[in-house]
Design a protein around this motif. Sequence first.
Motif, mmCIF file in Angstrom:
data_model
loop_
_atom_site.group_PDB
_atom_site.id
_atom_site.type_symbol
_atom_site.label_atom_id
_atom_site.label_comp_id
_atom_site.label_asym_id
_atom_site.label_seq_id
_atom_site.Cartn_x
_atom_site.Cartn_y
_atom_site.Cartn_z
ATOM 1 N N SER A 67 5.091 5.366 9.744
ATOM 2 C CA SER A 67 3.777 4.995 9.197
ATOM 3 C C SER A 67 3.855 4.823 7.683
ATOM 4 N N GLY A 68 4.762 5.546 7.049
ATOM 5 C CA GLY A 68 4.960 5.381 5.608
ATOM 6 C C GLY A 68 5.357 3.948 5.275
ATOM 7 N N ILE A 69 6.122 3.324 6.157
ATOM 8 C CA ILE A 69 6.578 1.950 5.876
ATOM 9 C C ILE A 69 5.462 0.941 6.193
ATOM 10 N N TRP A 70 4.541 1.319 7.079
ATOM 11 C CA TRP A 70 3.333 0.487 7.245
ATOM 12 C C TRP A 70 2.686 0.298 5.876
ATOM 13 N N GLU A 71 2.505 1.442 5.203
ATOM 14 C CA GLU A 71 1.869 1.400 3.881
ATOM 15 C C GLU A 71 2.763 0.705 2.868
ATOM 16 N N ALA A 72 4.055 1.046 2.902
ATOM 17 C CA ALA A 72 4.984 0.517 1.893
ATOM 18 C C ALA A 72 5.017 -1.007 1.918
ATOM 19 N N ALA A 73 5.048 -1.590 3.111
ATOM 20 C CA ALA A 73 5.126 -3.055 3.219
ATOM 21 C C ALA A 73 3.933 -3.675 2.500
ATOM 22 N N ILE A 74 2.763 -3.116 2.750
ATOM 23 C CA ILE A 74 1.549 -3.689 2.151
ATOM 24 C C ILE A 74 1.495 -3.387 0.653
ATOM 25 N N ARG A 75 1.698 -2.130 0.307
ATOM 26 C CA ARG A 75 1.500 -1.750 -1.105
ATOM 27 C C ARG A 75 2.532 -2.398 -2.028
ATOM 28 N N ASN A 76 3.732 -2.668 -1.499
ATOM 29 C CA ASN A 76 4.759 -3.298 -2.331
ATOM 30 C C ASN A 76 4.629 -4.810 -2.407
ATOM 31 N N CYS A 77 4.213 -5.415 -1.308
ATOM 32 C CA CYS A 77 4.387 -6.876 -1.212
ATOM 33 C C CYS A 77 3.088 -7.663 -1.138
ATOM 34 N N VAL A 78 1.961 -6.983 -1.146
ATOM 35 C CA VAL A 78 0.681 -7.695 -1.077
ATOM 36 C C VAL A 78 -0.175 -7.217 -2.253
ATOM 37 N N ALA A 204 12.814 7.397 8.440
ATOM 38 C CA ALA A 204 12.568 6.002 8.847
ATOM 39 C C ALA A 204 13.632 5.117 8.223
ATOM 40 N N VAL A 205 13.916 4.014 8.902
ATOM 41 C CA VAL A 205 14.909 3.039 8.444
ATOM 42 C C VAL A 205 14.168 1.725 8.233
ATOM 43 N N ALA A 206 14.430 1.056 7.109
ATOM 44 C CA ALA A 206 13.738 -0.222 6.859
ATOM 45 C C ALA A 206 14.706 -1.257 6.324
ATOM 46 N N ALA A 207 14.565 -2.482 6.806
ATOM 47 C CA ALA A 207 15.253 -3.625 6.197
ATOM 48 C C ALA A 207 14.199 -4.380 5.395
ATOM 49 N N VAL A 208 14.580 -4.783 4.190
ATOM 50 C CA VAL A 208 13.646 -5.479 3.300
ATOM 51 C C VAL A 208 14.359 -6.711 2.743
ATOM 52 N N SER A 209 13.721 -7.860 2.842
ATOM 53 C CA SER A 209 14.367 -9.094 2.378
ATOM 54 C C SER A 209 14.397 -9.136 0.848
ATOM 55 N N ASN A 210 15.301 -9.948 0.328
ATOM 56 C CA ASN A 210 15.372 -10.088 -1.133
ATOM 57 C C ASN A 210 14.075 -10.665 -1.685
ATOM 58 N N ARG A 211 13.479 -11.582 -0.923
ATOM 59 C CA ARG A 211 12.249 -12.181 -1.470
ATOM 60 C C ARG A 211 11.080 -11.197 -1.444
ATOM 61 N N ALA A 212 11.078 -10.294 -0.464
ATOM 62 C CA ALA A 212 10.031 -9.261 -0.448
ATOM 63 C C ALA A 212 10.205 -8.333 -1.655
ATOM 64 N N LEU A 213 11.453 -8.022 -1.941
ATOM 65 C CA LEU A 213 11.739 -7.169 -3.098
ATOM 66 C C LEU A 213 11.306 -7.859 -4.391
ATOM 67 N N GLU A 214 11.611 -9.158 -4.486
ATOM 68 C CA GLU A 214 11.192 -9.956 -5.657
ATOM 69 C C GLU A 214 9.674 -9.935 -5.789
ATOM 70 N N LYS A 215 9.013 -10.189 -4.666
ATOM 71 C CA LYS A 215 7.541 -10.224 -4.691
ATOM 72 C C LYS A 215 6.995 -8.873 -5.158
ATOM 73 N N SER A 216 7.636 -7.806 -4.717
ATOM 74 C CA SER A 216 7.121 -6.468 -5.041
ATOM 75 C C SER A 216 7.090 -6.237 -6.554
ATOM 76 N N ARG A 217 8.001 -6.870 -7.257
ATOM 77 C CA ARG A 217 8.046 -6.670 -8.717
ATOM 78 C C ARG A 217 6.787 -7.209 -9.407
ATOM 79 N N THR A 218 6.058 -8.060 -8.700
ATOM 80 C CA THR A 218 4.863 -8.669 -9.302
ATOM 81 C C THR A 218 3.566 -7.960 -8.879
ATOM 82 N N VAL A 219 3.698 -7.003 -7.985
ATOM 83 C CA VAL A 219 2.489 -6.375 -7.422
ATOM 84 C C VAL A 219 2.157 -5.094 -8.201
#
Length: 362
Positions: A67-78, A204-219
């Motif tokens: 569930s932590g990664i549910w939040e992480a995906a949104i909070r980092n990339c949106v 938990a284990v997560a795979a994160v794309s390079n573009r998601a990581l890039e996007k996160s830098r702007t959020v």
Amino acid sequence: MPDWKNPPRLFIPGPVKVSADVLEQLARPTLGHRGKEYAQLHAETAEMLKKILFTEQNVFISTSSASGIWEAAIRNCVAPGEKVLATGCGAFSDKWGDVAAMCGADVEELKVEWGKPVLPEMIDEKLAGGKFAAVTIVHNETSTGLMNPVEEISEMMKAKYPDVLVFVDSVSGMVGLPLKFDELGWDVAFASVQKAFAIPPGLAVAAVSNRALEKSRTVPNRGYYFNFELWAKSAEKSQTLVTPNIPHIMALNYQCHKLVNEGMENVWKRHAAMGEFVRTWAKENFDLFCEEKYASNTLTTIKNTKGINVGETIAAVQAKHNTVFGNGYGKLKEQTFRIAHMGDITTDDLKELVGWIDDEIN
Ligand SMILES: Cc1ncc(COP(=O)(O)O)c(C=O)c1O
């Protein structure tokens, strides 16, 4: 009387049974998380996870449940106020949409009836109607035992919406079901280890794309504990941002060795064979809750066509054999029941279980 020191054998869809050899790994002496030995453990584990997930991008290990990664995906990339299409076909995927809204996303829901899949054309229709930053999808809906057609969805996304990020909850899918992260073009995919990795909960284990990581830098306002950019900086040193759950990572390392040695195609086939076995039994005695084409290979949800008292049947099997399987989830309780077949559970284990259920129902 329940006795947690004499725990039942688990056939619930997570946590699943953990083998004695895996439990032994959790008892190893701990390491300093900034020491060379930990870095070795981490690097080795991350390398194997990349093979298991078929990715050359980022793999993170999080001391949290999924569930932590549910939040992480949104909070980092949106960014706050950006639109997310949250697809839902059961309790967990529905909940992820709620969580996305709690994290400040402008959520549009696409909900289908529980037990039915989310189809590419449904997503296409919604995405065509607005500007979305991301879509959330569940790979395998644990409440209904349904596999979404993620390959077809991914093909559609790549062809028609290459700029929309694809976040996939593969909590009860990863390891048990085919998942080639880079080929699918996903941006975040994750699981907790108490499912098909067959480790006790706590990681938990997560795979994160390079573009998601890039996007996160702007959020803005991504927080600290689940910050992908900080995770990536730590991962470069084969470390985690904070003190991780080291015993679990030792167990994960052990399980990854077994998976890599077996070969993922074989691991997926093994799960498919277990799924086939349970579905055959289910069809002989009851019916499947989901259309067979979408029925999961990591757990089976069985429609209670005989009107048995599911709670009493589970209690009887537990009383006689100290073994439990799952009642239906939420509103599906008593109407359905669930048998997990993932991780280190074997077809022989399943034969034993369904034999005991047969004794109760016939
Ligand atoms: C599909 C799915 N997503 C998310 C979760 C939540 O995972 P966790 O309890 O590890 O946070 C679960 C838990 O069973 C699940 O099955």
